[in-house]
Design an enzyme around this catalytic site. Structure first.
Site, PDB file in Angstrom:
ATOM      1  CB  SER A   1      -0.911   0.004   1.227  1.00 33.18           C
ATOM      2  OG  SER A   1      -1.547   1.268   1.316  1.00 33.18           O
TER       3      SER A   1
ATOM      4  CG  HIS B   1      -3.709  -1.649  -1.755  1.00 36.11           C
ATOM      5  ND1 HIS B   1      -4.753  -2.514  -2.031  1.00 36.11           N
ATOM      6  CD2 HIS B   1      -4.202  -0.751  -0.865  1.00 36.11           C
ATOM      7  CE1 HIS B   1      -5.815  -2.160  -1.327  1.00 36.11           C
ATOM      8  NE2 HIS B   1      -5.512  -1.078  -0.614  1.00 36.11           N
TER       9      HIS B   1
ATOM     10  CG  ASP C   1      -5.203   2.489   0.184  1.00 35.37           C
ATOM     11  OD1 ASP C   1      -6.145   1.691   0.114  1.00 35.37           O
ATOM     12  OD2 ASP C   1      -4.107   2.226   0.711  1.00 35.37           O
TER      13      ASP C   1
ATOM     14  CG  MET D   1      -8.772   7.343   0.982  1.00 35.72           C
ATOM     15  SD  MET D   1      -8.005   7.658   2.585  1.00 35.72           S
ATOM     16  CE  MET D   1      -7.153   6.110   2.858  1.00 35.72           C
TER      17      MET D   1
ATOM     18  CG  HIS E   1      -9.130  -0.050  -1.351  1.00 32.70           C
ATOM     19  ND1 HIS E   1      -8.676  -0.093  -0.046  1.00 32.70           N
ATOM     20  CD2 HIS E   1     -10.484  -0.134  -1.261  1.00 32.70           C
ATOM     21  CE1 HIS E   1      -9.702  -0.184   0.782  1.00 32.70           C
ATOM     22  NE2 HIS E   1     -10.817  -0.198   0.069  1.00 32.70           N
TER      23      HIS E   1
ATOM     24  CG  MET F   1     -11.501   3.188   0.712  1.00 31.66           C
ATOM     25  SD  MET F   1     -10.080   3.346   1.798  1.00 31.66           S
ATOM     26  CE  MET F   1      -8.763   3.394   0.601  1.00 31.66           C
TER      27      MET F   1
ATOM     28  CG  MET G   1     -12.107  -2.438   4.297  1.00 29.70           C
ATOM     29  SD  MET G   1     -10.501  -2.074   3.551  1.00 29.70           S
ATOM     30  CE  MET G   1      -9.769  -0.971   4.768  1.00 29.70           C
TER      31      MET G   1
ATOM     32  CG  ASP H   1      -6.457  -2.463   2.952  1.00 27.87           C
ATOM     33  OD1 ASP H   1      -5.407  -2.145   3.521  1.00 27.87           O
ATOM     34  OD2 ASP H   1      -7.055  -1.726   2.127  1.00 27.87           O
TER      35      ASP H   1
END
Ligand code: DX5
Ligand code: ZN
Length: 218
Positions: A9, A34, A36, A38, A65, A67, A136, A174
């Protein structure tokens, strides 16, 4: 059971040199990178988006990923920015089936994620279509949080349901994964381990990868 994969990540890396941090993780034996994403809405934090992902040069499997509240609006942007897998949340505002179809139409693997308090059953109706489920093990939004043990039985429930359906899917975990928590999630049925803080802050990254994969002892 497949080999255990490590997805590094980038949120836990030195973001001033994210591209070389990704390569450093791959050289140490990580399998995927990975990313992330957001949006400051689905989670309170804002991280980075498709232009950041696109700027990561070099050969790598990009594990995105999302979010975000409206993942279906983002699929084309991330497909164009090199995602190999796009995972989004069942708790988002987008229609799940429609979003999975969109990811598949872009030629990518589709993953569906559940937050710690969402039951395993929430992904069951989609297991026939998914390549990956992400359980998660912390509340999404920040790196460096503590592992939530109460999420572990959901990993086993999803693995069992997938086996019943003859679906050889990946189960990813994760949040808060380190050499102590990795064996717990692997025994429960996980086969893709996301690691941010533990991996990027470790002194010997190659050894940490081996520890997380269960190929070395503490
Ligand atoms: C949390 C992110 C994670 C995070 C994991 O919202 O989805 O991917 O970076 O970081 P660590 O390994 O530090 O818990
Ligand atoms: Zn993540």
């Amino acid at each position: 059971m497949r080999d255990i994969k490590i997805s590094a990540s980038l949120l836990g890396s030195d973001l001033s040199k994210a591209g070389s941090e990704a390569q450093r993780a791959l050289q140490a034996g990580a399998d995927w990178i990975h990313i992330d994403v957001m949006d400051g809405n689905f989670v309170e934090n804002i991280s980075f988006g498709a232009p950041f992902q696109k700027a990561l040069k070099g050969d790598m499997f990009k594990d995105t990923h999302l979010m975000v509240s409206h993942p279906d609006h983002q699929i084309e942007f991330f497909a164009e920015s090199g995602s190999d897998l796009i995972t989004f949340h069942v708790e988002s505002q987008s229609d799940v089936e429609h979003t999975i179809n969109k990811i598949h139409r872009a030629g990518l693997m589709a993953g569906l994620s559940i937050k710690p308090d969402t039951p395993a059953e929430a992904v069951f109706p989609y297991l026939e279509k998914l390549e990956l489920v992400l359980v998660m093990t912390v509340e999404p939004g920040y790196g460096g949080q503590g592992f939530l043990t109460y999420t572990v039985p959901k990993i086993t429930d999803i693995r069992q349901k997938a086996l019943q359906l003859n679906r050889d899917i990946y189960i990813q975990v994760d949040g808060g994964i380190n050499p102590e928590t990795a064996p717990v999630v692997i025994n429960a049925g996980a086969d893709v381990i996301v690691s941010g803080t533990c991996l990027f802050k470790s002194e010997n990254m190659a050894r940490t990868v081996k520890l997380l994969k269960g190929q070395a002892a503490l």
